[in-house]
Design a protein around this motif. Sequence first.
Motif, PDB file in Angstrom:
ATOM      1  N   LEU A  94       8.236  15.547   2.113  1.00 42.48           N
ATOM      2  CA  LEU A  94       8.986  14.926   3.211  1.00 42.48           C
ATOM      3  C   LEU A  94       9.235  15.956   4.306  1.00 42.48           C
ATOM      4  O   LEU A  94       9.898  16.966   4.061  1.00 42.48           O
ATOM      5  N   PRO A  95       8.716  15.719   5.509  1.00 40.86           N
ATOM      6  CA  PRO A  95       9.004  16.634   6.614  1.00 40.86           C
ATOM      7  C   PRO A  95      10.505  16.637   6.922  1.00 40.86           C
ATOM      8  O   PRO A  95      11.172  15.606   6.811  1.00 40.86           O
ATOM      9  N   VAL A  96      11.012  17.787   7.292  1.00 41.57           N
ATOM     10  CA  VAL A  96      12.449  17.916   7.529  1.00 41.57           C
ATOM     11  C   VAL A  96      12.927  17.036   8.686  1.00 41.57           C
ATOM     12  O   VAL A  96      14.097  16.664   8.740  1.00 41.57           O
ATOM     13  N   ASP A  97      12.022  16.653   9.577  1.00 39.04           N
ATOM     14  CA  ASP A  97      12.427  15.817  10.714  1.00 39.04           C
ATOM     15  C   ASP A  97      12.408  14.316  10.396  1.00 39.04           C
ATOM     16  O   ASP A  97      12.672  13.495  11.266  1.00 39.04           O
ATOM     17  N   GLN A  98      12.123  13.953   9.153  1.00 38.35           N
ATOM     18  CA  GLN A  98      12.115  12.552   8.737  1.00 38.35           C
ATOM     19  C   GLN A  98      13.366  12.243   7.918  1.00 38.35           C
ATOM     20  O   GLN A  98      13.730  13.015   7.035  1.00 38.35           O
ATOM     21  N   MET A 102       8.273  15.302 -20.552  1.00 41.46           N
ATOM     22  CA  MET A 102       7.201  15.111 -19.605  1.00 41.46           C
ATOM     23  C   MET A 102       5.872  15.151 -20.349  1.00 41.46           C
ATOM     24  O   MET A 102       5.680  15.895 -21.280  1.00 41.46           O
ATOM     25  N   SER A 103       4.948  14.372 -19.902  1.00 41.93           N
ATOM     26  CA  SER A 103       3.632  14.333 -20.518  1.00 41.93           C
ATOM     27  C   SER A 103       2.836  15.571 -20.139  1.00 41.93           C
ATOM     28  O   SER A 103       3.306  16.450 -19.458  1.00 41.93           O
ATOM     29  N   SER A 104       1.582  15.594 -20.542  1.00 42.29           N
ATOM     30  CA  SER A 104       0.732  16.736 -20.246  1.00 42.29           C
ATOM     31  C   SER A 104       0.036  16.594 -18.897  1.00 42.29           C
ATOM     32  O   SER A 104      -0.952  17.265 -18.638  1.00 42.29           O
ATOM     33  N   ALA A 105       0.519  15.732 -18.031  1.00 44.60           N
ATOM     34  CA  ALA A 105      -0.072  15.554 -16.710  1.00 44.60           C
ATOM     35  C   ALA A 105       0.068  16.830 -15.896  1.00 44.60           C
ATOM     36  O   ALA A 105       1.075  17.515 -15.959  1.00 44.60           O
ATOM     37  N   GLN A 106      -0.974  17.134 -15.124  1.00 47.59           N
ATOM     38  CA  GLN A 106      -0.964  18.313 -14.287  1.00 47.59           C
ATOM     39  C   GLN A 106      -0.399  17.983 -12.920  1.00 47.59           C
ATOM     40  O   GLN A 106      -0.502  16.853 -12.451  1.00 47.59           O
ATOM     41  N   LEU A 107       0.174  18.995 -12.277  1.00 46.13           N
ATOM     42  CA  LEU A 107       0.705  18.874 -10.929  1.00 46.13           C
ATOM     43  C   LEU A 107      -0.420  19.152  -9.950  1.00 46.13           C
ATOM     44  O   LEU A 107      -1.159  20.111 -10.105  1.00 46.13           O
ATOM     45  N   SER A 108      -0.576  18.279  -8.943  1.00 43.32           N
ATOM     46  CA  SER A 108      -1.662  18.420  -7.992  1.00 43.32           C
ATOM     47  C   SER A 108      -1.206  17.934  -6.626  1.00 43.32           C
ATOM     48  O   SER A 108      -0.306  17.114  -6.520  1.00 43.32           O
ATOM     49  N   SER A 109      -1.810  18.479  -5.588  1.00 45.55           N
ATOM     50  CA  SER A 109      -1.580  17.943  -4.244  1.00 45.55           C
ATOM     51  C   SER A 109      -2.947  17.637  -3.660  1.00 45.55           C
ATOM     52  O   SER A 109      -3.972  18.116  -4.137  1.00 45.55           O
ATOM     53  N   THR A 110      -2.961  16.827  -2.610  1.00 45.17           N
ATOM     54  CA  THR A 110      -4.243  16.414  -2.048  1.00 45.17           C
ATOM     55  C   THR A 110      -4.126  16.217  -0.544  1.00 45.17           C
ATOM     56  O   THR A 110      -3.064  15.878  -0.030  1.00 45.17           O
ATOM     57  N   ALA A 111      -5.230  16.431   0.135  1.00 46.25           N
ATOM     58  CA  ALA A 111      -5.289  16.172   1.570  1.00 46.25           C
ATOM     59  C   ALA A 111      -5.280  14.664   1.807  1.00 46.25           C
ATOM     60  O   ALA A 111      -5.593  13.880   0.903  1.00 46.25           O
ATOM     61  N   ASP A 112      -4.962  14.264   3.009  1.00 44.83           N
ATOM     62  CA  ASP A 112      -4.871  12.832   3.326  1.00 44.83           C
ATOM     63  C   ASP A 112      -6.168  12.080   3.090  1.00 44.83           C
ATOM     64  O   ASP A 112      -6.156  10.900   2.780  1.00 44.83           O
ATOM     65  N   ASP A 113      -7.304  12.752   3.231  1.00 44.36           N
ATOM     66  CA  ASP A 113      -8.580  12.055   3.094  1.00 44.36           C
ATOM     67  C   ASP A 113      -9.301  12.368   1.784  1.00 44.36           C
ATOM     68  O   ASP A 113     -10.438  11.959   1.582  1.00 44.36           O
ATOM     69  N   ALA A 114      -8.666  13.070   0.875  1.00 46.04           N
ATOM     70  CA  ALA A 114      -9.306  13.444  -0.387  1.00 46.04           C
ATOM     71  C   ALA A 114      -9.317  12.276  -1.370  1.00 46.04           C
ATOM     72  O   ALA A 114      -8.459  11.400  -1.336  1.00 46.04           O
ATOM     73  N   ALA A 115     -10.296  12.319  -2.260  1.00 46.07           N
ATOM     74  CA  ALA A 115     -10.380  11.300  -3.313  1.00 46.07           C
ATOM     75  C   ALA A 115      -9.245  11.485  -4.308  1.00 46.07           C
ATOM     76  O   ALA A 115      -8.733  12.597  -4.490  1.00 46.07           O
ATOM     77  N   PRO A 170      -7.466  11.865  -7.917  1.00 48.74           N
ATOM     78  CA  PRO A 170      -7.864  12.400  -9.222  1.00 48.74           C
ATOM     79  C   PRO A 170      -8.128  11.248 -10.185  1.00 48.74           C
ATOM     80  O   PRO A 170      -7.487  10.203 -10.115  1.00 48.74           O
ATOM     81  N   SER A 171      -9.069  11.454 -11.091  1.00 51.72           N
ATOM     82  CA  SER A 171      -9.417  10.388 -12.022  1.00 51.72           C
ATOM     83  C   SER A 171      -8.540  10.379 -13.262  1.00 51.72           C
ATOM     84  O   SER A 171      -8.406   9.359 -13.922  1.00 51.72           O
ATOM     85  N   GLY A 172      -7.945  11.512 -13.592  1.00 51.87           N
ATOM     86  CA  GLY A 172      -7.110  11.598 -14.780  1.00 51.87           C
ATOM     87  C   GLY A 172      -5.639  11.616 -14.436  1.00 51.87           C
ATOM     88  O   GLY A 172      -5.255  11.709 -13.268  1.00 51.87           O
ATOM     89  N   PRO A 173      -4.801  11.534 -15.456  1.00 52.68           N
ATOM     90  CA  PRO A 173      -3.354  11.548 -15.235  1.00 52.68           C
ATOM     91  C   PRO A 173      -2.902  12.845 -14.576  1.00 52.68           C
ATOM     92  O   PRO A 173      -3.357  13.921 -14.942  1.00 52.68           O
ATOM     93  N   CYS A 174      -2.040  12.726 -13.605  1.00 54.52           N
ATOM     94  CA  CYS A 174      -1.436  13.899 -12.974  1.00 54.52           C
ATOM     95  C   CYS A 174      -0.239  13.460 -12.146  1.00 54.52           C
ATOM     96  O   CYS A 174      -0.033  12.278 -11.901  1.00 54.52           O
ATOM     97  N   ILE A 175       0.535  14.448 -11.746  1.00 51.68           N
ATOM     98  CA  ILE A 175       1.599  14.229 -10.767  1.00 51.68           C
ATOM     99  C   ILE A 175       1.004  14.658  -9.438  1.00 51.68           C
ATOM    100  O   ILE A 175       0.675  15.818  -9.239  1.00 51.68           O
ATOM    101  N   LEU A 176       0.825  13.720  -8.547  1.00 53.96           N
ATOM    102  CA  LEU A 176       0.138  13.955  -7.285  1.00 53.96           C
ATOM    103  C   LEU A 176       1.146  14.012  -6.148  1.00 53.96           C
ATOM    104  O   LEU A 176       1.876  13.047  -5.915  1.00 53.96           O
ATOM    105  N   ILE A 177       1.178  15.140  -5.439  1.00 55.99           N
ATOM    106  CA  ILE A 177       2.086  15.298  -4.299  1.00 55.99           C
ATOM    107  C   ILE A 177       1.317  14.968  -3.023  1.00 55.99           C
ATOM    108  O   ILE A 177       0.301  15.583  -2.724  1.00 55.99           O
ATOM    109  N   LEU A 178       1.814  13.992  -2.307  1.00 58.76           N
ATOM    110  CA  LEU A 178       1.158  13.477  -1.105  1.00 58.76           C
ATOM    111  C   LEU A 178       1.944  13.818   0.146  1.00 58.76           C
ATOM    112  O   LEU A 178       3.155  14.013   0.104  1.00 58.76           O
TER     113      LEU A 178
END
Length: 74
Positions: free
Chosen positions: A47-51, A1-14, A16-24
């Motif tokens: 993934l919501p459990v009801d999906q 795995m690369s040095s990308a950071q793990l990140s999550s974001t709100a639905d309306d957030a900008a 990230p500008s750099g490499p990362c693993i983004l959880i949506l």
Amino acid sequence: MSSAQLSSTADDAALPSGPCILILNLSRLKQDEAVRTAPHLRLGVALPVDQPAEVLAPYLDRLSLVAVNFPDVS
């Protein structure tokens, strides 16, 4: 795995500008083409459990991680 950071974001957030693993949230994954096509992002989805897992089929080629949100049973 690369040095990308793990990140999550709100639905309306900008994005990230750099490499990362983004959880949506599933809704942002479905609606935001800019996220799905950003070459510097590795994507994950909560993934919501009801999906059903089948809703992820169109996005599997872009997903590096799937997190299932189970309800709290305590």
